[in-house]
Design a protein around this motif. Sequence first.
Motif, PDB file in Angstrom:
ATOM      1  N   HIS A  64       0.456  -1.208   0.038  1.00 58.54           N
ATOM      2  CA  HIS A  64      -0.768  -0.190   0.139  1.00 58.54           C
ATOM      3  C   HIS A  64       0.923   1.225   0.248  1.00 58.54           C
ATOM      4  CE1 HIS A  64      -3.518  -2.446   1.283  1.00 58.54           C
ATOM      5  NE2 HIS A  64      -2.908  -3.003   2.314  1.00 58.54           N
ATOM      6  N   ALA A  87       0.936   4.016  -8.848  1.00 56.99           N
ATOM      7  CA  ALA A  87       0.206   2.885  -9.082  1.00 56.99           C
ATOM      8  C   ALA A  87       1.170   1.869  -9.507  1.00 56.99           C
ATOM      9  CB  ALA A  87      -1.050   2.543  -8.782  1.00 56.99           C
ATOM     10  N   SER A  93      -1.495  -1.024  -4.113  1.00 59.12           N
ATOM     11  CA  SER A  93      -2.654  -0.252  -4.485  1.00 59.12           C
ATOM     12  C   SER A  93      -2.212   1.453  -3.570  1.00 59.12           C
ATOM     13  CB  SER A  93      -3.361  -1.289  -2.958  1.00 59.12           C
ATOM     14  OG  SER A  93      -4.946   0.192  -3.425  1.00 59.12           O
ATOM     15  N   ARG A 297      -8.146   6.250  -5.760  1.00 59.13           N
ATOM     16  CA  ARG A 297      -7.632   5.653  -5.750  1.00 59.13           C
ATOM     17  C   ARG A 297      -7.160   4.990  -6.950  1.00 59.13           C
ATOM     18  NH1 ARG A 297      -7.559   3.039  -0.294  1.00 59.13           N
ATOM     19  NH2 ARG A 297      -8.755   4.699   1.131  1.00 59.13           N
ATOM     20  N   GLU A 299      -4.803   1.061  -8.862  1.00 60.29           N
ATOM     21  CA  GLU A 299      -4.314   0.148  -8.107  1.00 60.29           C
ATOM     22  C   GLU A 299      -2.879  -0.533  -9.256  1.00 60.29           C
ATOM     23  OE1 GLU A 299      -4.792  -2.460  -6.004  1.00 60.29           O
ATOM     24  OE2 GLU A 299      -6.892  -1.718  -4.519  1.00 60.29           O
TER      25      GLU A 299
END
Length: 299
Positions: A64, A87, A93, A297, A299
């Motif tokens: 993370h 990312a 993440s 966010r 990934e």
Amino acid sequence: MTSSVPSAAIDLGKTRCRLLLTDGDERIRIDGDGAPGLASSQGVDAVVAAIDALLRHVDATLAHLGVGAAGAWVAPEEAGKLAHRLAARTGASVVVASDVVTAHLGALGGEAGTLLIAGTGAAALGVDAGGARLVDGWGPDLGDFGSGSWLGREMLRAVVRADVGLGPETALTRVVTERVGAASVIPSWIARDEPLARRLATLAPSVLDAAESGDVVALGIADEAVRLLTASAAAASSSVAVAVHGGLTDHPWFRAKLGASLMSAGRTVVPAAGDALDGALLLSRRTDLPHERFAHRAE
């Protein structure tokens, strides 16, 4: 580091960039230079470069990565772009939010309440059942009321006014003469091609020292700063708990006056549970916090 997959948090400001690498109970801090805010021209590229300079020191795969970045509040599209670029760069993440949001998370541990920032700039972020509200943080031209830069500006104003007989004499004149020069050179000092807010903020401790010593003009400036900061905190949220953060609070006399003012406004000053790095780490690991609406966010 141990054999587990570590996580990292980044606190990116305009002056410095800090990285916290965690693996179990082990914590490693790496510091570097900051970057202009995300809202500035080429802001994403500059932020990526500042962060990449620290990530080069991380010889591990990250699970993370939480980032608190200056300017993300007013530049959400750029914050999203930053999350996706990081990312792709790290394979982690990634979550990006404003540095004010991560500072709130760190100070209040993800709970409701208000974070009042009184440093070079000033802002109050309140989070409660009704939502979240940011008061001030508008920069030195529009706001930052009661901040270090505001104190420095008011100090110079008082000195130039006293110099032409429009204001009372003040001990601040001697301080300004030593730090800046005669009143006549203040306009040219202001106009220098250097970051003004930080230069003004360096004068703030002298204002507070003079106020503590009883200078009437300095005391008036300090009292107004306390009033403005208290008003921002009260406007940000109805929550009782207020965590106070920023360089001005390192001045014991000023911190005591601000605390008393907040108490009179029905607030309770609570000790900060952590800092913006702790907040960025918390946001990277949880999606159930009220701050999630400000999270970008990838990934």
